[in-house]
Design a protein around this motif. Structure first.
Motif, short mmCIF file in Angstrom:
data_model
loop_
_atom_site.label_atom_id
_atom_site.label_comp_id
_atom_site.label_asym_id
_atom_site.label_seq_id
_atom_site.Cartn_x
_atom_site.Cartn_y
_atom_site.Cartn_z
N UNK A 11 0.79 -1.23 0.00
CA UNK A 11 0.00 0.00 0.00
C UNK A 11 0.83 1.28 0.00
N UNK A 12 2.02 1.26 0.55
CA UNK A 12 2.84 2.47 0.63
C UNK A 12 3.14 3.06 -0.74
N UNK A 13 3.17 2.21 -1.76
CA UNK A 13 3.47 2.69 -3.11
C UNK A 13 2.38 2.28 -4.11
N UNK A 14 1.23 1.87 -3.59
CA UNK A 14 0.09 1.46 -4.43
C UNK A 14 0.49 0.43 -5.48
N UNK A 15 1.19 -0.61 -5.04
CA UNK A 15 1.67 -1.63 -5.96
C UNK A 15 1.13 -3.00 -5.55
N UNK A 45 11.63 2.51 -6.29
CA UNK A 45 10.73 3.50 -5.70
C UNK A 45 10.40 3.12 -4.25
N UNK A 46 10.23 1.81 -3.98
CA UNK A 46 10.01 1.34 -2.62
C UNK A 46 11.36 1.19 -1.94
N UNK A 47 11.51 1.81 -0.79
CA UNK A 47 12.75 1.73 -0.01
C UNK A 47 12.47 1.05 1.32
N UNK A 82 2.33 -6.07 2.60
CA UNK A 82 3.63 -5.66 3.13
C UNK A 82 3.52 -4.26 3.66
N UNK A 83 3.71 -4.11 4.97
CA UNK A 83 3.64 -2.78 5.59
C UNK A 83 4.88 -2.52 6.42
#
Length: 83
Positions: A11-15, A45-47, A82-83
């Motif tokens: 959800x953090x990167x809408x993927x 983009x996701x770190x 994944x959060x």
């Protein structure tokens, strides 16, 4: 190696993506694999922060780090977040 195909939501990167997870690994390792997949598929983009956890939508539960993936009886098609 026995694997399951899961649907991974970040959800953090809408993927969202599908990934194979080995059944015989610990949750710590599964988190590492899913973080790596999210980083690769998002082209960096996701770190990762090192504090990520996995939740199983069907069980409405966070997977505990010291447990094995097989203990949660995950099935093909389960949705992991994944959060």
């Amino acid at each position: 190696m026995d694997q399951i195909l899961v649907h991974l939501s970040v959800p953090a990167i809408s993927m969202e993506l599908d990934a194979f997870i080995p059944k015989n690994i610990e949750v710590n390792d599964a988190v590492g694999l899913t973080v790596e997949a999210a980083e690769n598929y998002s082209h960096g983009y996701f770190k990762a922060t090192g504090r990520e956890v996995i939740c199983v939508d069907r069980l409405e539960a966070t997977l505990l780090p010291g447990m094995g993936v097989a203990q949660y009886r995950l099935e093909n098609g389960d949705r992991l977040v994944l959060i």
